[in-house]
Scaffold this motif. Sequence first.
Motif, PDB file in Angstrom:
ATOM      1  N   PHE A   1     110.550  60.885 -31.129  1.00 55.33           N
ATOM      2  CA  PHE A   1     109.802  61.498 -30.032  1.00 55.33           C
ATOM      3  C   PHE A   1     110.589  62.562 -29.275  1.00 55.33           C
ATOM      4  O   PHE A   1     109.999  63.279 -28.466  1.00 55.33           O
ATOM      5  CB  PHE A   1     109.353  60.416 -29.037  1.00 55.33           C
ATOM      6  N   LEU A   2     111.884  62.677 -29.529  1.00 53.23           N
ATOM      7  CA  LEU A   2     112.671  63.681 -28.822  1.00 53.23           C
ATOM      8  C   LEU A   2     113.339  64.650 -29.796  1.00 53.23           C
ATOM      9  O   LEU A   2     113.118  65.866 -29.743  1.00 53.23           O
ATOM     10  CB  LEU A   2     113.727  62.994 -27.949  1.00 53.23           C
TER      11      LEU A   2
ATOM     12  N   CYS B   1     102.884  62.698 -29.796  1.00 53.28           N
ATOM     13  CA  CYS B   1     103.957  62.810 -28.811  1.00 53.28           C
ATOM     14  C   CYS B   1     103.414  63.162 -27.428  1.00 53.28           C
ATOM     15  O   CYS B   1     103.860  62.609 -26.413  1.00 53.28           O
ATOM     16  CB  CYS B   1     104.978  63.856 -29.260  1.00 53.28           C
ATOM     17  N   VAL B   2     102.456  64.084 -27.363  1.00 46.88           N
ATOM     18  CA  VAL B   2     101.884  64.483 -26.075  1.00 46.88           C
ATOM     19  C   VAL B   2     101.155  63.310 -25.419  1.00 46.88           C
ATOM     20  O   VAL B   2     101.314  63.053 -24.214  1.00 46.88           O
ATOM     21  CB  VAL B   2     100.933  65.681 -26.256  1.00 46.88           C
TER      22      VAL B   2
ATOM     23  N   CYS C   1     101.654  60.075 -25.871  1.00 42.60           N
ATOM     24  CA  CYS C   1     102.647  59.088 -25.433  1.00 42.60           C
ATOM     25  C   CYS C   1     103.381  59.577 -24.187  1.00 42.60           C
ATOM     26  O   CYS C   1     103.644  58.796 -23.259  1.00 42.60           O
ATOM     27  CB  CYS C   1     103.641  58.799 -26.551  1.00 42.60           C
ATOM     28  N   TYR C   2     103.684  60.865 -24.133  1.00 46.47           N
ATOM     29  CA  TYR C   2     104.399  61.400 -22.974  1.00 46.47           C
ATOM     30  C   TYR C   2     103.534  61.344 -21.714  1.00 46.47           C
ATOM     31  O   TYR C   2     104.022  60.976 -20.635  1.00 46.47           O
ATOM     32  CB  TYR C   2     104.832  62.836 -23.251  1.00 46.47           C
TER      33      TYR C   2
ATOM     34  N   ALA D   1     104.395  59.896 -17.994  1.00 46.03           N
ATOM     35  CA  ALA D   1     104.703  60.963 -17.039  1.00 46.03           C
ATOM     36  C   ALA D   1     103.911  60.773 -15.752  1.00 46.03           C
ATOM     37  O   ALA D   1     102.972  59.965 -15.673  1.00 46.03           O
ATOM     38  CB  ALA D   1     104.392  62.326 -17.660  1.00 46.03           C
TER      39      ALA D   1
ATOM     40  N   ASP E   1     107.948  71.515 -16.657  1.00 48.43           N
ATOM     41  CA  ASP E   1     107.971  70.352 -17.547  1.00 48.43           C
ATOM     42  C   ASP E   1     108.295  70.836 -18.959  1.00 48.43           C
ATOM     43  O   ASP E   1     107.400  71.120 -19.760  1.00 48.43           O
ATOM     44  CB  ASP E   1     106.625  69.623 -17.519  1.00 48.43           C
TER      45      ASP E   1
ATOM     46  N   LEU F   1     109.542  69.349 -21.592  1.00 50.25           N
ATOM     47  CA  LEU F   1     109.152  68.511 -22.722  1.00 50.25           C
ATOM     48  C   LEU F   1     107.686  68.718 -23.096  1.00 50.25           C
ATOM     49  O   LEU F   1     107.337  68.765 -24.278  1.00 50.25           O
ATOM     50  CB  LEU F   1     109.405  67.037 -22.391  1.00 50.25           C
ATOM     51  N   LEU F   2     106.823  68.873 -22.093  1.00 50.95           N
ATOM     52  CA  LEU F   2     105.405  69.081 -22.372  1.00 50.95           C
ATOM     53  C   LEU F   2     105.149  70.466 -22.961  1.00 50.95           C
ATOM     54  O   LEU F   2     104.171  70.671 -23.680  1.00 50.95           O
ATOM     55  CB  LEU F   2     104.587  68.893 -21.093  1.00 50.95           C
TER      56      LEU F   2
ATOM     57  N   TYR G   1     105.090  71.300 -27.307  1.00 52.25           N
ATOM     58  CA  TYR G   1     103.946  71.290 -28.230  1.00 52.25           C
ATOM     59  C   TYR G   1     103.221  72.630 -28.279  1.00 52.25           C
ATOM     60  O   TYR G   1     103.008  73.177 -29.373  1.00 52.25           O
ATOM     61  CB  TYR G   1     102.985  70.163 -27.875  1.00 52.25           C
TER      62      TYR G   1
END
Length: 394
Positions: A59-60, A101-102, A104-105, A109, A189, A191-192, A195
């Motif tokens: 996931f990272l 991944c999105v 789950c994040y 979040a 953000d 990480l977001l 994608y």
Amino acid sequence: MFKKIQSRYKKSPNLCVAAGALLAGIMIACSRLSLTLQGIEAIVELPSLLFVGCIFGGFLFYPAALTFWNCWQLCRLRYQEEALRTAKITDAVTILWGVVCVICYLMIADIRMADWTETLVNREIHTPVATWTFPTILTIGAIALLGYLVLRFIPLKKLPPLCCALAMAAMYLGVGLCGLFVIQLLGHDFLLAVYPLNLLLVFAKTVRQVWIQQERGRRLSWLVFLLMWPLLGLLIAVLILFGQKPNSLIEAWTQTSDWTLSLQKAPPNVLYDEHYLCTVAAGGHPKLVKPLRMGVRHGHSIVVNRQLLVANAFEDLLAERLPGAHRRLRHFYDTYGYPLARQIRSRWTADLVYLLMKPLEYLFVIVLYLFDPAPEDRIAVQYLGGAVPGQRRV
């Protein structure tokens, strides 16, 4: 050994990228063994560390690896048959695994699917896209994805010129949409933002494929760019028939708060304690949890309801009559209650906790009426701002 690895990489590059990301996550997680754990403790912790390493890798590190891999394919790879097959697999994994991944994040979040006009609580932030513009964003995204599928999976020799031009125009819209997403998210953000950045690279790779495979693709690039605007106008005209505004694509980003392109200032967040009954009183549906008034806990305002007042009055009585039992109960609550409060992320979850606590609320009322000469007075003075004799702040 190196030649064997190189040969395996040439045969299955996508598999090697995924394996490398997982291995990196596992190595970083297991490095804790050599730093902090020894002997039997290390053996016991090994399975959990391997699991954590896989989570980090999948996931990272894997999304980051996909980003670099997509950049490499965009800049360096030539579009022979083998390269096209590799790029298709990379695209499919990028799109599908990115969605996982999105989702789950967003589950962990503090981003709420709420517009800037709504008052949030604690660390929550508003949606980066105005919710009422979702039909516009989803429609443009779907058209871009359709253009990608046409260009990626239909041989260009079999594709009529106008269909090719329309598909490329749709891809240009997709590139623009992803670019706006990246700008909106990147400074707030990171990480977001990974994608939409990868989707932008996927669309750009496909357009470059057309340019390389067909010389006319380069000659038509400016014509396709001009064709993009009437296509966008047609989509907006259709969306207006379904209730969207003509400027929905602009207001999707500007009618927000907390993000790069936001033009609105949201009301300040309400702070409430992560004591889980405080969370229920403030976060549940008002018709069910029935908030009564504002109170004070640990120096800041909180919303209180009857259930919270009763529970606090019961603890106050217990601390007064049985301090030893109260300390054990307090320790248990601090250990398990606060982690539970962090999982209450929606009104429906708060409602469920409220209903599950109802039998205990009735038990607390019975105890108060059995052992307190003025139970309602004790209940009423909980969480008042002034110092009240006999009241404990919990």
